[in-house]
Scaffold this active site. Sequence first.
Site, PDB file in Angstrom:
ATOM      1  N   HIS A  63      -1.182   0.121 -10.340  1.00  0.00           N
ATOM      2  CA  HIS A  63      -1.856  -0.660  -9.301  1.00  0.00           C
ATOM      3  C   HIS A  63      -2.563  -1.866  -9.924  1.00  0.00           C
ATOM      4  O   HIS A  63      -3.783  -2.047  -9.790  1.00  0.00           O
ATOM      5  CB  HIS A  63      -2.859   0.204  -8.534  1.00  0.00           C
ATOM      6  CG  HIS A  63      -3.244  -0.389  -7.195  1.00  0.00           C
ATOM      7  ND1 HIS A  63      -3.714   0.361  -6.149  1.00  0.00           N
ATOM      8  CD2 HIS A  63      -3.221  -1.669  -6.734  1.00  0.00           C
ATOM      9  CE1 HIS A  63      -3.971  -0.416  -5.105  1.00  0.00           C
ATOM     10  NE2 HIS A  63      -3.677  -1.671  -5.448  1.00  0.00           N
ATOM     11  N   GLU A  71      -3.733   7.897  -5.900  1.00  0.00           N
ATOM     12  CA  GLU A  71      -3.826   7.305  -7.240  1.00  0.00           C
ATOM     13  C   GLU A  71      -5.272   7.331  -7.742  1.00  0.00           C
ATOM     14  O   GLU A  71      -6.205   7.283  -6.948  1.00  0.00           O
ATOM     15  CB  GLU A  71      -3.298   5.868  -7.220  1.00  0.00           C
ATOM     16  CG  GLU A  71      -4.045   4.925  -6.300  1.00  0.00           C
ATOM     17  CD  GLU A  71      -3.403   3.549  -6.214  1.00  0.00           C
ATOM     18  OE1 GLU A  71      -4.179   2.575  -6.229  1.00  0.00           O
ATOM     19  OE2 GLU A  71      -2.162   3.439  -6.124  1.00  0.00           O
ATOM     20  N   ARG A 106       0.847  -1.179   0.000  1.00  0.00           N
ATOM     21  CA  ARG A 106       0.000   0.000   0.000  1.00  0.00           C
ATOM     22  C   ARG A 106       0.891   1.240   0.000  1.00  0.00           C
ATOM     23  O   ARG A 106       1.977   1.243   0.594  1.00  0.00           O
ATOM     24  CB  ARG A 106      -0.899   0.022   1.232  1.00  0.00           C
ATOM     25  CG  ARG A 106      -2.116  -0.881   1.123  1.00  0.00           C
ATOM     26  CD  ARG A 106      -3.132  -0.283   0.180  1.00  0.00           C
ATOM     27  NE  ARG A 106      -4.429  -0.915   0.307  1.00  0.00           N
ATOM     28  CZ  ARG A 106      -5.031  -1.571  -0.686  1.00  0.00           C
ATOM     29  NH1 ARG A 106      -4.419  -1.712  -1.842  1.00  0.00           N
ATOM     30  NH2 ARG A 106      -6.226  -2.086  -0.513  1.00  0.00           N
TER      31      ARG A 106
END
Length: 315
Positions: A281, A263, A234
Amino acid sequence: MEKPAILQVGPYPQWDQEPLDAAFRVHRYFEAADKTAFLAEVGPSIRAIATRGELGANRAMIEACPSLELISVYGVGFDAVDLNACRERGIRVTNTPDVLTNDVADLGVAMMLCQSRGMLGAETWVRDGSWVNKGLYPLKRRVWGRRAGVLGLGRIGFEVAKRLKGFDMKIAYSDVEAKSYANDMEFVSDPVKLAEQSDFLFVTLAASAATRHIVGRDVIEALGPEGMLINISRASNIDEEALLAALETGKLGTAALDVFEGEPKLNPRFLALDNVLLQPHHASGTIETRKAMGQLVRDNLAAHFAGQPLPTPVL
């Protein structure tokens, strides 16, 4: 019998959306223009929330759903869910561990290889004519036989370490305590000391208040100008300001990142750097894993409403 009403926080692939719609009365929060008004309208009927790891469910959303019984998270991370609010009301929480572990580990190792060997730049070198006009591509750094540190030896960290053994790397790890399943790896309790003795530092911690910015200036600078930081956990586990400063000044050699604060609108300073590999991601982003994640979200919802044990409970 009326289908249970659920709040869907973010979109899912069509192969998940169709069976979800068939089994439940789905209220799509992400499509609402006025989300506050939407919650005020549908909140009283909501019995479960289906969300994604990065979206979670905050206290305001939870409090807008007085009949809420369950939050089912599509993803392994649940740090964006207000667990305190859930505990106060006895709301159950589930996630989708295990099914994404190996894909996340694969991407972490792939990022290390790609960045260490300069593969993106090498392809550009071929495509733009530099190979013809300038000759051989500049030399990069080897991976095999070097030193790797794994910060957080849970499911994903352990799978990363297993893969690194294939490169004959010296592997050490940090965690809250030594792990009985890692007797062939060195345990280093202090993340700074782990970074000092690593060429590659993988961040594979679950995110929590305790781990926020655990990779700060001291850890980053201990990794040093020849080191590489790889984050597949994370964004909150890393102090991005300290990371950017170290990358910009050369105090850290390079980084490979799949997660970012804010993000997808990451800090534009990242875009100006040529010593960082940026990924959107997508560590769990394979068709096979995403289908398994969606199935597990639905399995948790179905088990709850059938009065059966939850397959993967968090709370």
